[in-house]
Design a protein around this motif. Structure first.
Motif, PDB file in Angstrom:
ATOM      1  N   TYR A  32      42.837   1.149  17.741  1.00  0.00           N
ATOM      2  CA  TYR A  32      41.549   1.261  18.419  1.00  0.00           C
ATOM      3  C   TYR A  32      40.698   2.380  17.822  1.00  0.00           C
ATOM      4  CZ  TYR A  32      38.182   2.361  22.097  1.00  0.00           C
ATOM      5  OH  TYR A  32      37.029   2.632  22.780  1.00  0.00           O
ATOM      6  N   VAL A  33      41.307   3.551  17.624  1.00  0.00           N
ATOM      7  CA  VAL A  33      40.558   4.689  17.078  1.00  0.00           C
ATOM      8  C   VAL A  33      40.098   4.400  15.659  1.00  0.00           C
ATOM      9  CG1 VAL A  33      40.743   7.109  16.382  1.00  0.00           C
ATOM     10  CG2 VAL A  33      41.683   6.376  18.565  1.00  0.00           C
ATOM     11  N   LEU A  34      40.948   3.762  14.871  1.00  0.00           N
ATOM     12  CA  LEU A  34      40.578   3.433  13.490  1.00  0.00           C
ATOM     13  C   LEU A  34      39.410   2.454  13.467  1.00  0.00           C
ATOM     14  CD1 LEU A  34      41.291   3.813  10.487  1.00  0.00           C
ATOM     15  CD2 LEU A  34      42.810   1.835  10.684  1.00  0.00           C
ATOM     16  N   ILE A  35      39.456   1.412  14.306  1.00  0.00           N
ATOM     17  CA  ILE A  35      38.380   0.409  14.334  1.00  0.00           C
ATOM     18  C   ILE A  35      37.068   1.027  14.808  1.00  0.00           C
ATOM     19  CG2 ILE A  35      37.586  -1.704  15.474  1.00  0.00           C
ATOM     20  CD1 ILE A  35      40.463  -2.679  15.449  1.00  0.00           C
ATOM     21  N   THR A  36      37.129   1.824  15.864  1.00  0.00           N
ATOM     22  CA  THR A  36      35.901   2.436  16.372  1.00  0.00           C
ATOM     23  C   THR A  36      35.307   3.429  15.373  1.00  0.00           C
ATOM     24  OG1 THR A  36      37.268   4.047  17.579  1.00  0.00           O
ATOM     25  CG2 THR A  36      36.477   2.126  18.805  1.00  0.00           C
ATOM     26  N   THR A  37      36.175   4.098  14.598  1.00  0.00           N
ATOM     27  CA  THR A  37      35.666   5.003  13.563  1.00  0.00           C
ATOM     28  C   THR A  37      34.929   4.224  12.483  1.00  0.00           C
ATOM     29  OG1 THR A  37      37.497   6.551  13.956  1.00  0.00           O
ATOM     30  CG2 THR A  37      36.299   6.766  11.883  1.00  0.00           C
ATOM     31  N   ILE A  38      35.490   3.076  12.104  1.00  0.00           N
ATOM     32  CA  ILE A  38      34.821   2.230  11.100  1.00  0.00           C
ATOM     33  C   ILE A  38      33.495   1.721  11.644  1.00  0.00           C
ATOM     34  CG2 ILE A  38      35.001   0.079   9.796  1.00  0.00           C
ATOM     35  CD1 ILE A  38      38.028   0.496   9.739  1.00  0.00           C
ATOM     36  N   LEU A  39      33.474   1.255  12.894  1.00  0.00           N
ATOM     37  CA  LEU A  39      32.239   0.740  13.487  1.00  0.00           C
ATOM     38  C   LEU A  39      31.166   1.822  13.560  1.00  0.00           C
ATOM     39  CD1 LEU A  39      33.623  -1.483  16.411  1.00  0.00           C
ATOM     40  CD2 LEU A  39      32.652  -2.237  14.227  1.00  0.00           C
ATOM     41  N   ASP A  40      31.576   3.024  13.931  1.00  0.00           N
ATOM     42  CA  ASP A  40      30.614   4.121  14.016  1.00  0.00           C
ATOM     43  C   ASP A  40      30.081   4.500  12.646  1.00  0.00           C
ATOM     44  OD1 ASP A  40      29.403   6.370  15.673  1.00  0.00           O
ATOM     45  OD2 ASP A  40      30.520   7.526  14.173  1.00  0.00           O
ATOM     46  N   ASP A  41      30.905   4.294  11.618  1.00  0.00           N
ATOM     47  CA  ASP A  41      30.497   4.639  10.261  1.00  0.00           C
ATOM     48  C   ASP A  41      29.574   3.570   9.664  1.00  0.00           C
ATOM     49  OD1 ASP A  41      30.624   6.377   7.991  1.00  0.00           O
ATOM     50  OD2 ASP A  41      31.953   4.939   7.021  1.00  0.00           O
ATOM     51  N   VAL A  42      29.809   2.313  10.028  1.00  0.00           N
ATOM     52  CA  VAL A  42      29.054   1.201   9.436  1.00  0.00           C
ATOM     53  C   VAL A  42      27.800   0.877  10.238  1.00  0.00           C
ATOM     54  CG1 VAL A  42      29.150  -1.245   8.832  1.00  0.00           C
ATOM     55  CG2 VAL A  42      31.127   0.225   8.394  1.00  0.00           C
ATOM     56  N   LEU A  43      27.931   0.900  11.577  1.00  0.00           N
ATOM     57  CA  LEU A  43      26.836   0.506  12.452  1.00  0.00           C
ATOM     58  C   LEU A  43      26.193   1.724  13.111  1.00  0.00           C
ATOM     59  CD1 LEU A  43      28.591  -2.504  14.252  1.00  0.00           C
ATOM     60  CD2 LEU A  43      27.141  -2.585  12.200  1.00  0.00           C
ATOM     61  N   THR A  44      25.008   1.515  13.600  1.00  0.00           N
ATOM     62  CA  THR A  44      24.331   2.543  14.393  1.00  0.00           C
ATOM     63  C   THR A  44      24.525   2.191  15.863  1.00  0.00           C
ATOM     64  OG1 THR A  44      22.681   2.868  12.654  1.00  0.00           O
ATOM     65  CG2 THR A  44      22.157   3.717  14.859  1.00  0.00           C
ATOM     66  N   LEU A  45      25.424   2.902  16.515  1.00  0.00           N
ATOM     67  CA  LEU A  45      25.791   2.590  17.892  1.00  0.00           C
ATOM     68  C   LEU A  45      24.945   3.414  18.858  1.00  0.00           C
ATOM     69  CD1 LEU A  45      29.690   2.602  17.513  1.00  0.00           C
ATOM     70  CD2 LEU A  45      28.156   0.637  17.425  1.00  0.00           C
ATOM     71  N   SER A  46      24.590   2.796  19.977  1.00  0.00           N
ATOM     72  CA  SER A  46      23.834   3.503  21.009  1.00  0.00           C
ATOM     73  C   SER A  46      24.748   4.495  21.721  1.00  0.00           C
ATOM     74  CB  SER A  46      23.246   2.516  22.017  1.00  0.00           C
ATOM     75  OG  SER A  46      24.292   1.815  22.677  1.00  0.00           O
ATOM     76  N   ALA A  47      24.157   5.444  22.417  1.00  0.00           N
ATOM     77  CA  ALA A  47      24.932   6.471  23.110  1.00  0.00           C
ATOM     78  C   ALA A  47      25.852   5.885  24.181  1.00  0.00           C
ATOM     79  CB  ALA A  47      23.990   7.515  23.715  1.00  0.00           C
ATOM     80  N   PRO A  48      25.386   4.923  25.006  1.00  0.00           N
ATOM     81  CA  PRO A  48      26.292   4.352  26.017  1.00  0.00           C
ATOM     82  C   PRO A  48      27.517   3.670  25.403  1.00  0.00           C
ATOM     83  CG  PRO A  48      24.017   3.846  26.567  1.00  0.00           C
ATOM     84  CD  PRO A  48      24.013   4.426  25.194  1.00  0.00           C
ATOM     85  N   VAL A  49      27.312   2.957  24.302  1.00  0.00           N
ATOM     86  CA  VAL A  49      28.438   2.280  23.645  1.00  0.00           C
ATOM     87  C   VAL A  49      29.413   3.308  23.083  1.00  0.00           C
ATOM     88  CG1 VAL A  49      29.103   0.769  21.741  1.00  0.00           C
ATOM     89  CG2 VAL A  49      27.089   0.215  23.114  1.00  0.00           C
ATOM     90  N   SER A  50      28.896   4.345  22.460  1.00  0.00           N
ATOM     91  CA  SER A  50      29.750   5.380  21.872  1.00  0.00           C
ATOM     92  C   SER A  50      30.591   6.073  22.937  1.00  0.00           C
ATOM     93  CB  SER A  50      28.892   6.408  21.127  1.00  0.00           C
ATOM     94  OG  SER A  50      28.182   5.798  20.059  1.00  0.00           O
ATOM     95  N   TYR A  51      29.956   6.398  24.063  1.00  0.00           N
ATOM     96  CA  TYR A  51      30.703   7.086  25.126  1.00  0.00           C
ATOM     97  C   TYR A  51      31.681   6.143  25.815  1.00  0.00           C
ATOM     98  CZ  TYR A  51      28.031  11.379  24.671  1.00  0.00           C
ATOM     99  OH  TYR A  51      27.499  12.549  24.200  1.00  0.00           O
ATOM    100  N   THR A  52      31.383   4.858  25.827  1.00  0.00           N
ATOM    101  CA  THR A  52      32.346   3.881  26.353  1.00  0.00           C
ATOM    102  C   THR A  52      33.596   3.852  25.480  1.00  0.00           C
ATOM    103  OG1 THR A  52      30.573   2.518  27.262  1.00  0.00           O
ATOM    104  CG2 THR A  52      32.716   1.467  26.967  1.00  0.00           C
ATOM    105  N   PHE A  53      33.388   3.874  24.160  1.00  0.00           N
ATOM    106  CA  PHE A  53      34.525   3.957  23.232  1.00  0.00           C
ATOM    107  C   PHE A  53      35.369   5.191  23.530  1.00  0.00           C
ATOM    108  CE2 PHE A  53      32.331   1.438  19.576  1.00  0.00           C
ATOM    109  CZ  PHE A  53      32.643   0.250  20.237  1.00  0.00           C
TER     110      PHE A  53
END
Length: 634
Positions: free
Chosen positions: A288-309
């Motif tokens: 989970y942490v690895l996937i979310t790190t990749i998503l945060d690096d590739v995509l521009t995530l909104s603050a609510p989505v980031s804090y949900t992660f």
């Protein structure tokens, strides 16, 4: 008073041979000691004085400090402690954060790469300087060790934050070096407290417990990377402030739950399921942490989505606590008896009704490997009770002998053993070279034209976690089923590291990720395999200090390979490019080739050690079950 004497005698099976009494651990309540010591009976005093000569009677710690270590009873506390240890070990992963703020330190301080790698060596020295924690863990309860670690963390990272935030200007380089040592030394205090406590709470599942605890420590870097990206918005200054305040807060909250407990027996069928649940939940967390790190690096995530992660990650970290909660609401009848030593005799007045029933059964059955152990006395025909009384009356003198592999060694006894130094050199090579790459991971990525190196750190952390967890599980399975020494997996890891460093040196397209993946796994295997191997060869009594003494090879390797070798060659190549930042594969190529050669030597040493200790493991795990050391006073 006769009941107290009968209780003590009933803890011994009169049909066992004399060498079998030494092969089992016997737990006697403090109330029984009090009754015997205050009795005017000659027999009771003679019996009590004799018990102090036998190291497998577990109130024998009284002979040194007259103070018995309090063990938390019940089947739930060990699992509560393991769940709390997960949080402490993730906090103890703070030493892996150096690549996240090293570039900012280099910029603010205006130092070259060799000076920066010397700071990295300070990071490694502090992380592995565990002699004091090792000594303290046998003198003080775990909460004291955690409190000292929290203070080190606050003080060291606080000074670094003052420098990086420019709150205080012009702090000398040597002061920052010391501050970094103190900051990462918290890792040694945290790790010693939870590792020693949980290894003693689960003495029959050492490989599994070591893999879990070391695995979460390795996963700490990925967790911090997630926090660094989502909550701290890639700010090195905020990261150091979080390390200075957040980590001590977490450890202060968890210190009550990390405590010595009545050891689990390993006989409860649900115990394997509990360990499996923690292992699966940790793997899910790592992925989970690895996937979310990749998503945060590739995509521009909104603050609510980031804090949900971030919230989901915290919930996954709390998963191991589901086990004691489940045991509370759905208790197992079998787990009530799943303790390493059943109590003999009533502990208080409310237990008097059941005392006669308890006294009719021996505390432990002999280990299946008892036949492999030599006799400690010349006369095997005398019963155990007769032998105890005879020694107490002075008719027989108990001979002392040097410990054998599998018994409890003290520091001086361990230092004269070839096995200790072989393990030390293997750790020096395997972990020392791995730390060299970790400390320079950001510069390695930049040299190969990678702008954002956070993913490399997250990948290394995840693979290190897989290596730690998988190394612990695999070594535990094969050592129990085939009595194969755990160090076989170090041989595999060292040989793989030779190939890995050659991949790094080639600098072909895509090899950076593959090499980082392989190195993380091999680095993790070393951490999870060496730890239980130390406890099996040298015992649990002085495990903390011996294990931390073994870890001194890590910073020595980091200083030689990172500070003197990698930093010097990097600056030399950067000077040829007339720049302070080196670009291209030649920046680290020669370093990687030398590290590959060093690991060839490490592979040979691993093979020698495995060949030497193979008979030991065949003795310790005869019949598929571990023989508890006879002098394991934990």
């Amino acid at each position: 008073m006769q009941s107290a004497i009968a209780t003590t005698k009933c803890s011994l099976n009169p049909w066992e041979t004399d060498n079998q009494i030494h092969d089992k651990n016997i737990y006697l309540p403090w109330t029984l000691h009090h009754q015997l010591s205050n009795s005017p009976s000659t027999e009771s005093r003679s019996l009590l004085s004799t018990l102090f000569l036998y190291p497998n009677f577990h109130f024998l710690s009284l002979r040194k400090n007259k103070k018995m270590v309090e063990l938390k009873g019940g089947t739930r506390p060990p699992w509560v402690g393991l769940g709390a240890a997960v949080w402490v070990q993730v906090a103890a992963g703070n030493g892996y954060n150096f690549p996240l703020y090293s570039h900012s330190l280099k910029s603010v301080l205006g130092v070259n790469q060799q000076q920066l790698t010397i700071l990295g060596v300070a990071n490694d020295i502090g992380e592995n300087m565990g002699i004091l924690p090792g000594l303290a863990c046998n003198k003080f309860p775990p909460w004291v060790i955690l409190l000292i670690g929290s203070f080190c963390c606050f003080l060291g990272y606080g000074v670094l934050w003052l420098t990086l935030s420019r709150t205080v200007l012009s702090l000398p380089y040597w002061l920052l070096w010391i501050a970094l040592c103190i900051a990462t030394n918290s890792t040694a205090w945290f790790g010693t407290a939870v590792l020693v406590t949980n290894m003693r709470n689960f003495p029959l599942s050492r490989g599994t417990v070591s893999g879990i605890i070391k695995g979460y420590a390795g996963l700490g870097a990925a967790v911090y990377t997630e926090i660094y990206s989502v909550m701290l918005h890639d700010s090195s200054t905020k990261l150091l402030l979080f390390l200075a305040i957040g980590i001590p807060a977490i450890c202060l909250l968890m210190m009550y739950f990390v405590r010595p407990c009545t050891p689990a027996s390993g006989d409860d069928s649900s115990e394997k399921g509990h360990f499996l649940f923690i292992q699966v939940s940790s793997i899910v967390l790592g992925i989970y942490v690895l996937i979310t790190t990749i998503l945060d690096d590739v995509l521009t995530l909104s603050a609510p989505v980031s804090y949900t992660f971030l919230i989901v990650m915290v919930l996954l970290l709390m998963a191991p606590l589901a086990i004691p909660i489940k045991m509370t609401f759905y208790p197992s009848n079998h787990s009530k008896s799943a303790k390493l030593g059943q109590q003999v005799g009533p502990a208080n007045s409310s237990d008097q009704e059941n005392s006669n029933k308890d006294n009719t059964e021996p505390l432990l059955t002999p280990s299946s490997s008892a036949a492999n152990l030599g006799s400690f006395h010349e006369n095997d025909y005398m019963t155990d009770v007769e032998m105890l009384l005879a020694v107490g009356e002075g008719a027989i003198r108990r001979k002392k002998r040097k410990p054998r592999r599998g018994d409890d060694f003290n520091i001086t006894e361990a230092l004269v053993k070839a096995d200790f130094w072989l393990l030390f050199l293997i750790s020096f090579v395997g972990i020392g070279t791995g730390i060299t790459v970790l400390n320079n991971l950001a510069q390695i990525g930049i040299a190969q034209d990678m702008n954002d190196t956070k993913f490399l750190l997250a990948l290394f952390s995840f693979c290190s976690f897989i290596g730690r967890l998988g190394g612990g599980v695999a070594s535990e399975y094969f050592v129990r089923s085939k009595a194969i020494p755990r160090t076989v997996w170090i041989v595999v890891a060292q040989v793989t590291m030779v190939v890995t460093y050659l991949l790094f040196a080639s600098a072909l397209d895509g090899t950076l990720y593959a090499a980082t993946l392989l190195l993380g796994i091999c680095y993790g295997i070393h951490g999870s395999v060496i730890t239980p191997a130390v406890s099996e060869l040298f015992g649990l009594k002085h495990f903390g200090i011996i294990s931390n003494l073994m870890g001194l090879g890590n910073p020595i390797g980091a200083y030689l390979f990172s500070g003197l070798l990698a930093g010097h060659l990097y600056d030399k190549e950067a000077a040829n490019q007339h720049s302070s930042t080196c670009l291209g594969p030649d920046c680290f190529r020669l370093t990687f080739l030398i590290l590959a050669g060093v690991c060839c030597v490490g592979s040979a040493l691993s093979i020698v050690l495995t060949w030497r200790i193979k008979p030991v493991y065949q003795m310790l795990y005869a019949g598929g079950s571990f023989r508890l050391p006879q002098s394991s006073n934990h």
